[in-house]
Design a protein around this motif. Structure first.
Motif, PDB file in Angstrom:
ATOM      1  N   PRO A  26       8.323  23.069  -7.504  1.00 24.61           N
ATOM      2  CA  PRO A  26       8.002  22.025  -6.632  1.00 24.61           C
ATOM      3  C   PRO A  26       7.815  22.180  -5.267  1.00 24.61           C
ATOM      4  O   PRO A  26       8.479  23.088  -4.569  1.00 24.61           O
ATOM      5  CB  PRO A  26       9.346  21.272  -6.891  1.00 24.61           C
ATOM      6  CG  PRO A  26       9.840  21.593  -8.194  1.00 24.61           C
ATOM      7  CD  PRO A  26       9.306  23.201  -8.142  1.00 24.61           C
ATOM      8  N   ILE A  27       7.023  21.378  -4.545  1.00 28.10           N
ATOM      9  CA  ILE A  27       6.632  21.230  -3.017  1.00 28.10           C
ATOM     10  C   ILE A  27       8.061  20.736  -2.237  1.00 28.10           C
ATOM     11  O   ILE A  27       7.971  19.625  -1.757  1.00 28.10           O
ATOM     12  CB  ILE A  27       5.456  20.568  -2.761  1.00 28.10           C
ATOM     13  CG1 ILE A  27       4.388  20.964  -3.646  1.00 28.10           C
ATOM     14  CG2 ILE A  27       5.044  20.948  -1.210  1.00 28.10           C
ATOM     15  CD1 ILE A  27       3.905  22.415  -3.843  1.00 28.10           C
ATOM     16  N   ASP A  28       9.054  21.638  -2.464  1.00 29.06           N
ATOM     17  CA  ASP A  28      10.263  21.165  -1.699  1.00 29.06           C
ATOM     18  C   ASP A  28      10.241  22.023  -0.566  1.00 29.06           C
ATOM     19  O   ASP A  28      10.329  23.535  -0.714  1.00 29.06           O
ATOM     20  CB  ASP A  28      11.540  21.397  -2.471  1.00 29.06           C
ATOM     21  CG  ASP A  28      11.601  20.611  -3.748  1.00 29.06           C
ATOM     22  OD1 ASP A  28      10.969  19.374  -3.736  1.00 29.06           O
ATOM     23  OD2 ASP A  28      11.834  20.956  -4.735  1.00 29.06           O
ATOM     24  N   TYR A  29      10.698  21.719   0.732  1.00 29.54           N
ATOM     25  CA  TYR A  29      10.850  22.701   1.923  1.00 29.54           C
ATOM     26  C   TYR A  29      11.557  21.856   3.055  1.00 29.54           C
ATOM     27  O   TYR A  29      11.684  20.575   2.901  1.00 29.54           O
ATOM     28  CB  TYR A  29       9.389  23.113   2.425  1.00 29.54           C
ATOM     29  CG  TYR A  29       8.429  22.011   2.731  1.00 29.54           C
ATOM     30  CD1 TYR A  29       8.395  21.370   4.064  1.00 29.54           C
ATOM     31  CD2 TYR A  29       7.702  21.463   1.773  1.00 29.54           C
ATOM     32  CE1 TYR A  29       7.502  20.422   4.285  1.00 29.54           C
ATOM     33  CE2 TYR A  29       6.721  20.559   1.805  1.00 29.54           C
ATOM     34  CZ  TYR A  29       6.656  19.965   3.394  1.00 29.54           C
ATOM     35  OH  TYR A  29       5.777  18.987   3.711  1.00 29.54           O
ATOM     36  N   ALA A  30      12.022  22.653   3.976  1.00 28.32           N
ATOM     37  CA  ALA A  30      12.381  22.153   5.182  1.00 28.32           C
ATOM     38  C   ALA A  30      11.723  22.689   6.503  1.00 28.32           C
ATOM     39  O   ALA A  30      11.704  23.829   6.644  1.00 28.32           O
ATOM     40  CB  ALA A  30      14.114  22.340   5.453  1.00 28.32           C
ATOM     41  N   VAL A  31      11.572  21.864   7.105  1.00 29.08           N
ATOM     42  CA  VAL A  31      10.710  22.354   8.542  1.00 29.08           C
ATOM     43  C   VAL A  31      11.593  21.736   9.753  1.00 29.08           C
ATOM     44  O   VAL A  31      11.795  20.397   9.924  1.00 29.08           O
ATOM     45  CB  VAL A  31       9.364  21.513   8.867  1.00 29.08           C
ATOM     46  CG1 VAL A  31       8.891  21.976  10.337  1.00 29.08           C
ATOM     47  CG2 VAL A  31       8.575  22.369   7.838  1.00 29.08           C
ATOM     48  N   GLY A  32      12.333  22.635  10.894  1.00 24.55           N
ATOM     49  CA  GLY A  32      12.971  21.987  11.894  1.00 24.55           C
ATOM     50  C   GLY A  32      12.450  22.764  13.296  1.00 24.55           C
ATOM     51  O   GLY A  32      13.315  22.568  14.032  1.00 24.55           O
ATOM     52  N   ASP A  33      11.305  23.311  13.267  1.00 27.52           N
ATOM     53  CA  ASP A  33      10.899  23.747  14.443  1.00 27.52           C
ATOM     54  C   ASP A  33       9.905  23.070  15.230  1.00 27.52           C
ATOM     55  O   ASP A  33       9.007  23.436  15.960  1.00 27.52           O
ATOM     56  CB  ASP A  33      10.186  25.140  14.236  1.00 27.52           C
ATOM     57  CG  ASP A  33       9.160  25.272  13.349  1.00 27.52           C
ATOM     58  OD1 ASP A  33       8.872  24.165  12.836  1.00 27.52           O
ATOM     59  OD2 ASP A  33       8.420  26.425  13.327  1.00 27.52           O
ATOM     60  N   ARG A  34       9.908  21.580  14.926  1.00 28.26           N
ATOM     61  CA  ARG A  34       8.610  20.801  15.589  1.00 28.26           C
ATOM     62  C   ARG A  34       9.265  19.743  16.714  1.00 28.26           C
ATOM     63  O   ARG A  34       8.595  18.894  17.043  1.00 28.26           O
ATOM     64  CB  ARG A  34       7.929  20.192  14.381  1.00 28.26           C
ATOM     65  CG  ARG A  34       7.128  20.896  13.590  1.00 28.26           C
ATOM     66  CD  ARG A  34       6.093  21.606  14.429  1.00 28.26           C
ATOM     67  NE  ARG A  34       5.419  22.640  13.387  1.00 28.26           N
ATOM     68  CZ  ARG A  34       4.366  23.245  13.872  1.00 28.26           C
ATOM     69  NH1 ARG A  34       3.947  23.559  14.970  1.00 28.26           N
ATOM     70  NH2 ARG A  34       3.830  24.285  13.211  1.00 28.26           N
ATOM     71  N   GLY A  35      10.442  19.837  16.791  1.00 33.31           N
ATOM     72  CA  GLY A  35      11.189  18.966  17.685  1.00 33.31           C
ATOM     73  C   GLY A  35      12.858  18.782  17.018  1.00 33.31           C
ATOM     74  O   GLY A  35      13.344  19.302  16.342  1.00 33.31           O
ATOM     75  N   PRO A  36      13.416  17.661  17.889  1.00 33.44           N
ATOM     76  CA  PRO A  36      14.719  17.431  17.489  1.00 33.44           C
ATOM     77  C   PRO A  36      14.949  17.361  16.025  1.00 33.44           C
ATOM     78  O   PRO A  36      16.015  17.393  15.294  1.00 33.44           O
ATOM     79  CB  PRO A  36      15.250  16.750  18.335  1.00 33.44           C
ATOM     80  CG  PRO A  36      14.040  16.114  19.105  1.00 33.44           C
ATOM     81  CD  PRO A  36      13.143  16.889  19.067  1.00 33.44           C
ATOM     82  N   VAL A  37      13.812  16.275  15.364  1.00 34.34           N
ATOM     83  CA  VAL A  37      14.042  15.727  14.001  1.00 34.34           C
ATOM     84  C   VAL A  37      13.455  16.958  13.006  1.00 34.34           C
ATOM     85  O   VAL A  37      12.494  17.294  12.961  1.00 34.34           O
ATOM     86  CB  VAL A  37      13.371  14.490  13.669  1.00 34.34           C
ATOM     87  CG1 VAL A  37      13.626  14.064  12.463  1.00 34.34           C
ATOM     88  CG2 VAL A  37      13.636  13.630  14.890  1.00 34.34           C
ATOM     89  N   ARG A  38      14.480  16.918  11.919  1.00 33.85           N
ATOM     90  CA  ARG A  38      14.188  18.106  10.984  1.00 33.85           C
ATOM     91  C   ARG A  38      13.443  17.173   9.724  1.00 33.85           C
ATOM     92  O   ARG A  38      14.014  16.248   9.427  1.00 33.85           O
ATOM     93  CB  ARG A  38      15.335  18.717  10.677  1.00 33.85           C
ATOM     94  CG  ARG A  38      15.320  19.820   9.644  1.00 33.85           C
ATOM     95  CD  ARG A  38      16.422  20.683   9.716  1.00 33.85           C
ATOM     96  NE  ARG A  38      16.808  21.481   8.481  1.00 33.85           N
ATOM     97  CZ  ARG A  38      17.330  21.663   7.436  1.00 33.85           C
ATOM     98  NH1 ARG A  38      18.150  20.524   7.161  1.00 33.85           N
ATOM     99  NH2 ARG A  38      17.423  22.537   6.396  1.00 33.85           N
ATOM    100  N   ILE A  39      12.592  17.932   9.131  1.00 31.57           N
ATOM    101  CA  ILE A  39      11.958  17.251   8.068  1.00 31.57           C
ATOM    102  C   ILE A  39      12.233  17.984   6.688  1.00 31.57           C
ATOM    103  O   ILE A  39      11.994  19.202   6.726  1.00 31.57           O
ATOM    104  CB  ILE A  39      10.326  17.173   8.284  1.00 31.57           C
ATOM    105  CG1 ILE A  39       9.939  16.681   9.553  1.00 31.57           C
ATOM    106  CG2 ILE A  39       9.697  16.222   7.043  1.00 31.57           C
ATOM    107  CD1 ILE A  39      10.324  15.127   9.878  1.00 31.57           C
ATOM    108  N   VAL A  40      12.714  17.255   5.753  1.00 33.95           N
ATOM    109  CA  VAL A  40      13.297  17.862   4.620  1.00 33.95           C
ATOM    110  C   VAL A  40      12.062  17.035   3.492  1.00 33.95           C
ATOM    111  O   VAL A  40      12.407  15.813   3.016  1.00 33.95           O
ATOM    112  CB  VAL A  40      14.582  17.625   4.306  1.00 33.95           C
ATOM    113  CG1 VAL A  40      15.062  18.078   2.755  1.00 33.95           C
ATOM    114  CG2 VAL A  40      15.507  18.326   5.103  1.00 33.95           C
ATOM    115  N   ALA A  41      11.299  17.996   2.779  1.00 35.56           N
ATOM    116  CA  ALA A  41      10.402  17.310   1.785  1.00 35.56           C
ATOM    117  C   ALA A  41      10.942  17.498   0.539  1.00 35.56           C
ATOM    118  O   ALA A  41      11.399  18.583   0.046  1.00 35.56           O
ATOM    119  CB  ALA A  41       9.054  18.035   1.900  1.00 35.56           C
ATOM    120  N   LEU A  42      11.062  16.566  -0.342  1.00 37.35           N
ATOM    121  CA  LEU A  42      11.314  16.769  -1.876  1.00 37.35           C
ATOM    122  C   LEU A  42      10.276  16.182  -2.830  1.00 37.35           C
ATOM    123  O   LEU A  42       9.934  14.885  -2.555  1.00 37.35           O
ATOM    124  CB  LEU A  42      12.631  15.900  -1.861  1.00 37.35           C
ATOM    125  CG  LEU A  42      13.540  16.034  -3.311  1.00 37.35           C
ATOM    126  CD1 LEU A  42      14.017  17.369  -3.334  1.00 37.35           C
ATOM    127  CD2 LEU A  42      14.506  15.073  -3.383  1.00 37.35           C
TER     128      LEU A  42
END
Ligand SMILES: [Fe+2]
Length: 265
Positions: free
Chosen positions: A102-118
């Motif tokens: 599944p396309i699950d991931y976390a990205v935290g290097d684009r600014g203060p808000v972290r994106i967690v994709a589920l």
């Protein structure tokens, strides 16, 4: 941090209208142009699924052509109209893309808000589901950075909307998701696509918000025996604006140019 959130563009082959009536490609191109005109420019664009209409490689090639003028990094997840492996091929080389599953991931290097994709899609099916495995992955991703403001992005909403023909195809086992999110108070929003409408509710101790489509609006019919329909309403997106003093503020943004600006006192 400013995050533009586009959803359900349903890209098709050149010249093919979505549902026989809407030029979804032209509308997505207009959405991309609108994002590029925003001042300040967003730091990130989220695409919450149904990027293409049938899942063919040719449709993904068209999607990439339409995304090419975008000056902002993109994070995407598949929806029920996507095809997971063709999606993976299309975004091959993106640092956030998992090599398998599944396309699950976390990205935290684009600014203060972290994106967690589920990725709650189930290949070949229109509804989604939170499995024990995906709930555990979400729990793990959220536990990794408990003090970062976080957005969870998924395609099918995990609640009953009251629109009967959409609720057949929601994300099932929503309570499992709610119980995970409730353990992680840094989650500022759960963002979904799929329903081609804006809805907001309290869910799992946070705020859940669904995005409009850049293409069509699914008809707002709340009677239990309502028949499925959609409308050509003004295409729109969401802008999520994070500042330390307010946390995350979500704006509804119709796409296009409109009369004005007019002065007001
Ligand atoms: Fe859709």
């Amino acid at each position: 941090m400013l995050i533009a959130h586009l959803s359900d563009p349903h890209i098709r082959l050149d010249g093919q209208l979505y549902q026989g009536v809407v030029d979804s490609n032209a509308q997505f191109a207009a959405a991309i142009a609108h994002v590029n005109r925003l001042d300040p420019r967003p730091d990130l664009v989220l695409l919450s699924g149904d990027l293409v209409d049938h899942g063919d490689a040719e449709e993904y090639a068209m999607l990439l052509r339409l995304l090419a003028p975008l000056d902002v990094p993109v994070l995407a997840i598949p929806g029920n109209h996507d095809e997971r492996e063709a999606f993976r091929q299309a975004f091959c080389g993106q640092p956030w893309l998992p090599a398998q599953g599944p396309i699950d991931y976390a990205v935290g290097d684009r600014g203060p808000v972290r994106i967690v994709a589920l990725d709650v899609t189930l290949p070949g099916l229109h509804h989604g589901a939170v499995s024990e495995a995906s709930a555990a992955r979400l729990d793990q991703m959220l536990a990794a950075e408990p003090s970062r403001p976080t957005i969870v992005m998924m395609h099918q909403p995990p609640f009953d909307t009251g629109i009967p023909y959409m609720d057949l195809y929601s994300c099932r086992e929503g309570q499992l998701l709610a119980s995970v999110v409730a353990r992680h108070p840094q989650v500022e929003r759960i963002l979904c696509g799929h329903v081609h409408r804006v809805m907001q509710l309290r869910f799992g101790g946070t705020v859940l918000c669904t995005a409009p489509s850049t293409t069509t609006a699914i008809a707002l019919r709340l009677k239990p025996d309502a028949t499925p329909a959609s409308h050509i309403e003004p295409p729109a997106m969401l802008l999520h604006h994070w500042r330390p003093e307010t946390a995350l503020v979500t704006h509804f943004v119709p796409i296009g140019t409109f009369p004005g600006p007019y002065p007001f006192a």
